[in-house]
Motif scaffolding. Structure first.
Motif, PDB file in Angstrom:
ATOM      1  N   ARG A 106      45.195  37.097  47.317  1.00 51.94           N
ATOM      2  CA  ARG A 106      44.051  37.811  46.751  1.00 51.94           C
ATOM      3  C   ARG A 106      44.404  38.390  45.382  1.00 51.94           C
ATOM      4  O   ARG A 106      43.630  38.282  44.430  1.00 51.94           O
ATOM      5  CB  ARG A 106      43.619  38.936  47.699  1.00 51.94           C
ATOM      6  CG  ARG A 106      42.408  39.710  47.201  1.00 51.94           C
ATOM      7  CD  ARG A 106      42.306  41.048  47.859  1.00 51.94           C
ATOM      8  NE  ARG A 106      43.505  41.826  47.563  1.00 51.94           N
ATOM      9  CZ  ARG A 106      43.927  42.872  48.262  1.00 51.94           C
ATOM     10  NH1 ARG A 106      43.256  43.264  49.312  1.00 51.94           N
ATOM     11  NH2 ARG A 106      45.008  43.528  47.910  1.00 51.94           N
ATOM     12  N   ASP A 107      45.596  38.984  45.265  1.00 57.02           N
ATOM     13  CA  ASP A 107      46.017  39.553  43.988  1.00 57.02           C
ATOM     14  C   ASP A 107      46.120  38.471  42.922  1.00 57.02           C
ATOM     15  O   ASP A 107      45.718  38.692  41.767  1.00 57.02           O
ATOM     16  CB  ASP A 107      47.362  40.270  44.134  1.00 57.02           C
ATOM     17  CG  ASP A 107      47.238  41.554  44.929  1.00 57.02           C
ATOM     18  OD1 ASP A 107      46.091  41.997  45.170  1.00 57.02           O
ATOM     19  OD2 ASP A 107      48.284  42.102  45.322  1.00 57.02           O
ATOM     20  N   MET A 108      46.654  37.321  43.301  1.00 54.12           N
ATOM     21  CA  MET A 108      46.755  36.223  42.325  1.00 54.12           C
ATOM     22  C   MET A 108      45.373  35.742  41.901  1.00 54.12           C
ATOM     23  O   MET A 108      45.139  35.469  40.721  1.00 54.12           O
ATOM     24  CB  MET A 108      47.554  35.059  42.932  1.00 54.12           C
ATOM     25  CG  MET A 108      49.034  35.372  43.050  1.00 54.12           C
ATOM     26  SD  MET A 108      49.986  34.129  43.956  1.00 54.12           S
ATOM     27  CE  MET A 108      49.540  32.642  43.121  1.00 54.12           C
ATOM     28  N   GLU A 109      44.458  35.680  42.836  1.00 54.95           N
ATOM     29  CA  GLU A 109      43.087  35.252  42.496  1.00 54.95           C
ATOM     30  C   GLU A 109      42.418  36.268  41.582  1.00 54.95           C
ATOM     31  O   GLU A 109      41.714  35.897  40.634  1.00 54.95           O
ATOM     32  CB  GLU A 109      42.271  35.051  43.781  1.00 54.95           C
ATOM     33  CG  GLU A 109      42.694  33.834  44.570  1.00 54.95           C
ATOM     34  CD  GLU A 109      42.081  33.759  45.955  1.00 54.95           C
ATOM     35  OE1 GLU A 109      42.382  32.775  46.658  1.00 54.95           O
ATOM     36  OE2 GLU A 109      41.321  34.681  46.341  1.00 54.95           O
ATOM     37  N   LEU A 110      42.659  37.534  41.852  1.00 55.31           N
ATOM     38  CA  LEU A 110      42.063  38.573  40.995  1.00 55.31           C
ATOM     39  C   LEU A 110      42.646  38.509  39.589  1.00 55.31           C
ATOM     40  O   LEU A 110      41.913  38.652  38.596  1.00 55.31           O
ATOM     41  CB  LEU A 110      42.288  39.955  41.609  1.00 55.31           C
ATOM     42  CG  LEU A 110      41.447  40.260  42.843  1.00 55.31           C
ATOM     43  CD1 LEU A 110      41.890  41.568  43.475  1.00 55.31           C
ATOM     44  CD2 LEU A 110      39.971  40.303  42.495  1.00 55.31           C
ATOM     45  N   LYS A 111      43.957  38.293  39.492  1.00 54.82           N
ATOM     46  CA  LYS A 111      44.577  38.193  38.167  1.00 54.82           C
ATOM     47  C   LYS A 111      44.070  36.979  37.428  1.00 54.82           C
ATOM     48  O   LYS A 111      43.828  37.026  36.225  1.00 54.82           O
ATOM     49  CB  LYS A 111      46.099  38.122  38.299  1.00 54.82           C
ATOM     50  CG  LYS A 111      46.741  39.457  38.539  1.00 54.82           C
ATOM     51  CD  LYS A 111      48.246  39.331  38.633  1.00 54.82           C
ATOM     52  CE  LYS A 111      48.841  40.665  39.027  1.00 54.82           C
ATOM     53  NZ  LYS A 111      50.200  40.551  39.524  1.00 54.82           N
ATOM     54  N   ALA A 116      38.630  35.675  32.572  1.00 53.45           N
ATOM     55  CA  ALA A 116      37.288  35.122  32.485  1.00 53.45           C
ATOM     56  C   ALA A 116      36.243  36.225  32.572  1.00 53.45           C
ATOM     57  O   ALA A 116      35.235  36.202  31.853  1.00 53.45           O
ATOM     58  CB  ALA A 116      37.085  34.097  33.603  1.00 53.45           C
ATOM     59  N   GLU A 117      36.508  37.209  33.416  1.00 54.62           N
ATOM     60  CA  GLU A 117      35.559  38.311  33.550  1.00 54.62           C
ATOM     61  C   GLU A 117      35.510  39.153  32.280  1.00 54.62           C
ATOM     62  O   GLU A 117      34.459  39.618  31.867  1.00 54.62           O
ATOM     63  CB  GLU A 117      35.921  39.187  34.755  1.00 54.62           C
ATOM     64  CG  GLU A 117      35.655  38.471  36.063  1.00 54.62           C
ATOM     65  CD  GLU A 117      36.162  39.252  37.257  1.00 54.62           C
ATOM     66  OE1 GLU A 117      36.728  40.356  37.074  1.00 54.62           O
ATOM     67  OE2 GLU A 117      36.009  38.739  38.375  1.00 54.62           O
ATOM     68  N   ARG A 118      36.691  39.358  31.638  1.00 53.04           N
ATOM     69  CA  ARG A 118      36.714  40.127  30.379  1.00 53.04           C
ATOM     70  C   ARG A 118      35.938  39.392  29.293  1.00 53.04           C
ATOM     71  O   ARG A 118      35.194  39.989  28.525  1.00 53.04           O
ATOM     72  CB  ARG A 118      38.155  40.382  29.953  1.00 53.04           C
ATOM     73  CG  ARG A 118      38.799  41.543  30.685  1.00 53.04           C
ATOM     74  CD  ARG A 118      40.021  42.046  29.909  1.00 53.04           C
ATOM     75  NE  ARG A 118      41.069  41.033  29.840  1.00 53.04           N
ATOM     76  CZ  ARG A 118      42.048  40.896  30.740  1.00 53.04           C
ATOM     77  NH1 ARG A 118      42.105  41.715  31.746  1.00 53.04           N
ATOM     78  NH2 ARG A 118      42.949  39.969  30.613  1.00 53.04           N
ATOM     79  N   ILE A 119      36.116  38.076  29.217  1.00 52.28           N
ATOM     80  CA  ILE A 119      35.404  37.293  28.218  1.00 52.28           C
ATOM     81  C   ILE A 119      33.898  37.355  28.455  1.00 52.28           C
ATOM     82  O   ILE A 119      33.109  37.570  27.526  1.00 52.28           O
ATOM     83  CB  ILE A 119      35.890  35.813  28.232  1.00 52.28           C
ATOM     84  CG1 ILE A 119      37.319  35.766  27.719  1.00 52.28           C
ATOM     85  CG2 ILE A 119      34.970  34.919  27.404  1.00 52.28           C
ATOM     86  CD1 ILE A 119      38.015  34.425  27.941  1.00 52.28           C
ATOM     87  N   ALA A 120      33.501  37.253  29.729  1.00 55.64           N
ATOM     88  CA  ALA A 120      32.078  37.305  30.059  1.00 55.64           C
ATOM     89  C   ALA A 120      31.508  38.662  29.727  1.00 55.64           C
ATOM     90  O   ALA A 120      30.395  38.777  29.202  1.00 55.64           O
ATOM     91  CB  ALA A 120      31.890  36.976  31.537  1.00 55.64           C
ATOM     92  N   ALA A 121      32.276  39.730  30.001  1.00 57.19           N
ATOM     93  CA  ALA A 121      31.794  41.080  29.727  1.00 57.19           C
ATOM     94  C   ALA A 121      31.682  41.334  28.219  1.00 57.19           C
ATOM     95  O   ALA A 121      30.771  42.035  27.756  1.00 57.19           O
ATOM     96  CB  ALA A 121      32.729  42.103  30.357  1.00 57.19           C
ATOM     97  N   ALA A 122      32.600  40.750  27.436  1.00 50.87           N
ATOM     98  CA  ALA A 122      32.590  40.964  25.987  1.00 50.87           C
ATOM     99  C   ALA A 122      31.479  40.154  25.311  1.00 50.87           C
ATOM    100  O   ALA A 122      30.958  40.543  24.266  1.00 50.87           O
ATOM    101  CB  ALA A 122      33.927  40.565  25.399  1.00 50.87           C
ATOM    102  N   GLY A 123      31.146  39.013  25.933  1.00 53.37           N
ATOM    103  CA  GLY A 123      30.224  38.109  25.275  1.00 53.37           C
ATOM    104  C   GLY A 123      28.808  38.463  25.444  1.00 53.37           C
ATOM    105  O   GLY A 123      27.963  38.322  24.648  1.00 53.37           O
TER     106      GLY A 123
END
Ligand code: SF4
Length: 123
Positions: A106-111, A116-123
């Motif tokens: 789970r930790d590896m999947e979150l990392k 991708a989530e940061r890019i989506a949030a910034a865009g």
């Protein structure tokens, strides 16, 4: 090493009886551990224990854990250490390895998902 209501971690052999808990090893939950005196030797395997006897013993230990007021704290302690032997928090050593493997995955999947989530949030 933190305390164990069962047995110190550095002991290679795993006796079936618990030893007294040193205060410097004890967490706040240990004083409420139902298993502080494991006189029946339920929580650790004696040497050369047959499989059927182990399964029966572990089930009995889990029943003790099920009525323990500090089961959650005990389980987390055993996972974080990690404690390699015995029943802790209602889980056997094998069951704890499964939980830890799931947590790592789970930790590896979150990392992996984080950039991708940061890019989506910034865009
Ligand atoms: S949950 Fe089980 S192993 Fe943990 S302190 Fe309670 S009785 Fe002991």
């Amino acid at each position: 090493m933190l305390h164990s209501p069962h047995q110190p971690l550095q002991v290679a052999a795993v006796p079936s009886q618990r030893t007294p808990v040193r205060e410097d090893q004890a967490g706040p939950w240990h004083s409420e551990a139902v298993c502080r005196r494991d006189e029946a030797g339920l929580f650790f395997a004696p040497s050369k224990e047959p499989t059927a006897a182990r399964l029966s013993r572990e089930e009995s230990a889990k029943q003790v854990c099920a009525r323990c007021p500090v089961m959650v704290e005990c389980r987390e302690h055993a996972l974080v250490q990690p404690e390699p032997y015995g029943v802790w928090g209602g889980l056997t050593a094998a069951e704890r390895r499964v939980v830890l493997a799931r947590r790592r995955r789970r930790d590896m999947e979150l990392k992996a998902a984080a950039p991708a989530e940061r890019i989506a949030a910034a865009g």
